[in-house]
Structure formats: structure tokens, C-alpha cells
Design an enzyme around this catalytic site. Sequence first.
Site, short mmCIF file in Angstrom:
data_model
loop_
_atom_site.label_atom_id
_atom_site.label_comp_id
_atom_site.label_asym_id
_atom_site.label_seq_id
_atom_site.Cartn_x
_atom_site.Cartn_y
_atom_site.Cartn_z
N HIS A 185 0.84 -1.20 0.00
CA HIS A 185 0.00 0.00 0.00
C HIS A 185 0.87 1.25 0.00
O HIS A 185 2.04 1.20 0.38
CB HIS A 185 -0.92 0.02 1.22
CG HIS A 185 -0.18 -0.05 2.53
ND1 HIS A 185 0.25 -1.24 3.07
CD2 HIS A 185 0.21 0.91 3.40
CE1 HIS A 185 0.87 -1.02 4.21
NE2 HIS A 185 0.87 0.29 4.44
N CYS A 226 2.35 3.22 11.97
CA CYS A 226 3.26 2.70 10.96
C CYS A 226 3.62 3.85 10.03
O CYS A 226 3.02 4.92 10.10
CB CYS A 226 2.64 1.54 10.19
SG CYS A 226 1.22 1.97 9.17
#
Length: 691
Positions: A65, A212
Site C-alpha cells: 500500500h 506505521c
Amino acid sequence: MSDMITADLVDLDLAAQTKQEAARSLAERMVALGRVTDLDGFLADVAAREAQMPTGLEGGIGIPHCRSAHVTEPTLAFGRTARGVDFGAPDGPADLVFLIAAPAGADDAHLTILSSLARNLMDPDFTAALRATASSAEAAALLRGEEPPPAGGEAEAGTGTSPEAEAPLGTGTASEAGAAPEAGTPAKVGSPAKAGELASKEPFRIVAVTSCPTGIAHTYMAAEALEQAGRDAGVEVTVETQGSAGFTRLDPAVVAAADGVILAHDVAVRDKERFAGKPTVDVGVKAGINRAAELITEVRAKAARGETTAPATTAPVDREGEAGEGYGTRLRKWLMSGVSYMVPFVAAGGLLIALGFAIGGWEINKAPSVAEHFAWGQADSWAALLFQTGGLAFGFLVPVLAGYIAYGMADRPGLVPGFVGGAVALTIDAGFLGGLAAGLLAGAVVMAVQRLRIPPVLRGIMPVVVIPLVASAVVGFLMFLVVGKPIASLQKALTDWLSGLTGANAVVLGMILGLMMCFDLGGPVNKVAYAFAVGGLATPNEGSMKVMAAVMAAGMVPPLAMALATTVRGRLFTRAERENGKAAWVLGASFVSEGAIPFAAADPLRVIPSAMVGGAVTGALSMAFGSTLRAPHGGVFVVPLIGNPFPYLLAVLAGTLVSAALVVVLKSARKAPADGGEPAPDAERTVTVAA
């Protein structure tokens, strides 16, 4: 808005052997639908994200992603492969591959939709349904959280899809079972099934933070895993997801009541100092996904053993303000933010300049640049090197002051306009006062820009392009053409006044500065006096050097006085205070006023007034003697750099004697402690502070 995933974005027979091939195959479907405008550019962004950390997860899942300027709208493509593709998961290749494409300026709602996929992937029933389906349309419907088409009814019956698996990705509705809460919103979970077991005692409470690098997938998967592990263990878990959509801070009351902390992150945890003093497990975000139950067990074990993290020491800019703080309190914190970051430049630059003078004499400031002329065997060349290096460090004082005042007001977006405003203040000779004004202006301008309603397409470039550009232009205009010149005139008048101080006026100023230095021992009032003196050193003259000498002399008095008092009348102090007194000799001699804090904390009504009187005496005498100082720090270790050093030391000695005598007299008015070191009945508990 069209569906984030359709049947055209599903490939149930993905023929790819590497993660690069898998990403390209799925991205080509996005290009065909106009969701991605530049295939190679988008794949480069995917590869850059993959380089930060592998995106393979245990359970046969790969979830590449990224956020990319080549994406027109949030899009999800799904591929299923029989042979498996290696995405770096510890348990082997992935057979389920999800490619998430988010626009660079994706708004909070889009990121919330994407995060719900990450949470659903933690449900084994949901992934089993995706492995069992034979229809692309059915797979897309499952991913959207819709009822599968009638043709997929049999497949649906065989999958056992849970309500949690059907959380609607297309709507982001948090009210349905299993839907992800709004990004950044803490999710509190408990275990109703175990309510009876825990009725007799309060459940163990854990607060957690997950984050993240991109804040799209792993952040929310780790949150879901921790919540699920908490339900299984009968533990109350509250998670703060610090994702790309921003974050909502955990309620301070929830943090205060927590029995343990789990930090699962691959980027810095914001406001980490909130969790100081609690049992803490600090791991990477993938550990939060793969080992959630182990982390909960580990933090409970740490709590049982009494292991806690040390209280964090942070600069004022890093501390969250209290609810209901007034403007005056916030203004003080903003100014202290700038001063706290400026002080290391003061110490380094000032001492290097002072050493240059000590080695090369007062004419060293006229030496040519060492870049053009440097003789290795000549002391004057080394002195010039020290002086010029220190001068460069000193040149950062005003920009750093302005930049971090703005940082304290508006966080990182305030840094660039703050530094620019500080540089303008130097250019127009507005000095220290100009830096204060520039920092406040920069912070105010950034805060105003942040309140504007911005089109979603611009949000991604706001922090790095728009805000620095607009705010720097506005601050530059104001400093050059509006407020800068009046401030420069005021600065010049103040400098001229200091240069002309003689007789009684100088003595009164020294007395006031001495009182300020000893009032709060390193606190805001102390720092204001110190910053005033250091600001004068930026344009040194006899008056500003007298001020610096008086400030440092007065700041040395409190610890030296407490050390002397504990030596001559030790029975008036507890054993801990007598030990602190030994260290206070060195701290006072080094100009570390904080060395007197343990004494002031234990007995403020006697210690602080005594210290202030001694500081006022020292400041007044230093000014009366005409002592000067070019170094902003160092205590007795920079005596060779002091003008009229012997009267200067006499002033420090006089103030020390006065403060010590006063504190002894005031403490003698109460019942003295016994030799054993126990305090007198009315003595407060001594607080030991590591200086």
C-alpha cells in the site's frame, strides 16, 4: 463516489511469482479504470513504501500500500494466487494480496475506509470467505461489506462469514459490528463473556498506541489485534491509532488509570511522555499484529514485577497543555520553548568565544577568517578558530529562539516561518526582542492558516509547501516593513541604556536581576533574566557584559549558600539534605542554580527568601564593582574571562554568606532535628532532584 473496489479490481487467479509482478498486475487494473494515472510512478511509490518495511503478514496475507500523487481516488485491488507470493512474512508466502492505493491528499473519511479493511483482515472467518469464493463479484461484495450476490449464496453459506467481516468498507459506518472506529479515535473493549469472572475485581487496564510509516494498514491491524487479544484475555484495552488521518489523544483520565502500556510503532510515538512511570512494552507495529497476546502477557508480567519507565524529561514545547489554561500561561510556555532550545547554542557558542578571547586576547575578533589563513603552530590561529566557530553558533541564537517559539505554538509547521522571521530580525538588527516578536508572529500566522478550510486535493502538500510558503512570506513582510524597524529602534535604545549604566542605576539593575535569578531556581523568571543577559551578548559592549556578570554571579549563590549552611549547621538539615549539600558545592561553582531545588522544595518559605536576598546582594555588588563577563556560562571555570575577577568573586562570597546566614537563622527558629538525621516536626519531606 464510485465503489472503492469492484469486480474489475479482483483477480482470483493472480499469476505472479514476485511481489513486484503482483503489484503491477493489480495496478494495471486500477489504470484501466482510471484510478491510477501513471503506472510506473505509482509502482515506484509502492516500492518505496515496501522498502521501509515488508508488508507481508502472518496467515498468508500481503498488503502492499502507499499514498501517491498518481492516484485519483481511494482504491483497493484484490488478488488470490495458488502458488503464493513472498511479501516478507515470517510464516511464508501470501496467497491473498491486497493492493491499497490512497491519493496523496486523501481526507480522513477515505483513510477510515481503508483502515477498516486492515481491521477485517484480522478476522479468520473473513479471510476464509475470501479464499472460498469462486466469484469476483462476490469477493468485491465481501470486501465492501455488502450481502453477496444471490449467485454466491452457496459460497457464502460455506464460509461462515461473521458480522465483523461484513463491516461496510464503502461507508465507514462504525455502528455496525466489526466496523473500524473513526481514525484516531480510541477504541475501548472489554469481554462481556467474562464479566462474571471479573466482577470481584477491577480488570487489568492497558492503553496502547499503534502507528506505521504510512498509517493506512498496519496501524489499524495492530489495533484490531490488540483489542481482540484483550477480549480473549479479559483485559480492558484502549487503543490510540496514530494514523495518516491524524489521531485523537487518549483521555488523560484513561491514561492515568491504566495499569500498563503497549507501544506498537515504527514511527515516533507522539506525546510519549504521557506514559512515563507505567509498565511499558515497546515494540514494532508488526509485533502488535503477530504477537498481540504475548504483548499483553508481557506487560502484565512487568506490572506484577513493578517495572516502570522513568519519568520523561521534555522541553516545554513537547508538553501538552492543561485544560483551561489561560493565555498568559500559554504565552509563558511558548517563550520558554524558544529559550530552552536556545540555551545549548548559548553555552556552546558563548564558551567557544570566551576561549578564543582567553587564548588570543581581546583583539582576536579582528583576526582574518581561518578559512583563508590558519597556521597550525600559532596559538592565535587556534584562538581565531574557536572565536569564529563560536560566533557562528551564536549567530543561531535569534533564529532558534524565534523558530522554537513558533514550534511551541503551531508544532512543526511553525519552524520554517519562525526561523525566517528570526533571520530577518538579525538582518535588521532587531536582536533578541525581534526574535521574540518574530516567533510569536510566525506561530500566530501558521495557526491562522491551519484554521482555513482547505480543498482535499491540497491537504497533502499543506505542511511541506503551502504553510511554509504563505507563513514565511507574511512573517517576512511584517518583520521587514511593519514591526521590525520599531523593535530594532527599541533594541538599540536598550543597548545604549545598558552601555551608559553607571552608579546607582547599575546597582539597582543588578539587584533586580539577582532577585529574578534566585526566585525560582531555573524556572521561568530565572530564564527571563538569563535570556535578557544572553541577548545582550549578541551585540557585546561594556554594559551588556556587566549584566551577564551580575546574572551569573547571582545564579551561583543559592546552591553555594545551601552547601555552606549544611556544612556549618548540619543538625538543621536532614541526612538527605546534607548529602545534597555536598553536590551543591560543585553545582553552585558551575553556575547550576537548580542545585538548590532540593532545599527549596523541602522548605520553600525559608530557603527561597534567603536565596533571593543573597542573590540581590551579589548582583548589586557585581554591578557596583564594574565586573564584566563575555562567557554566558561556566561559573568559576571562566574566571580568567571576567573583568575585575577578584571583586567579582568577593560579590559571590558576600551573597553566599548572607544567604547561608539567613537560612540558618530561619531554620534555627524551629526545633532542630536530631543527629540521626530525622527532620524537625514541622519540616517538609525533602525532595531529591538530580541536577
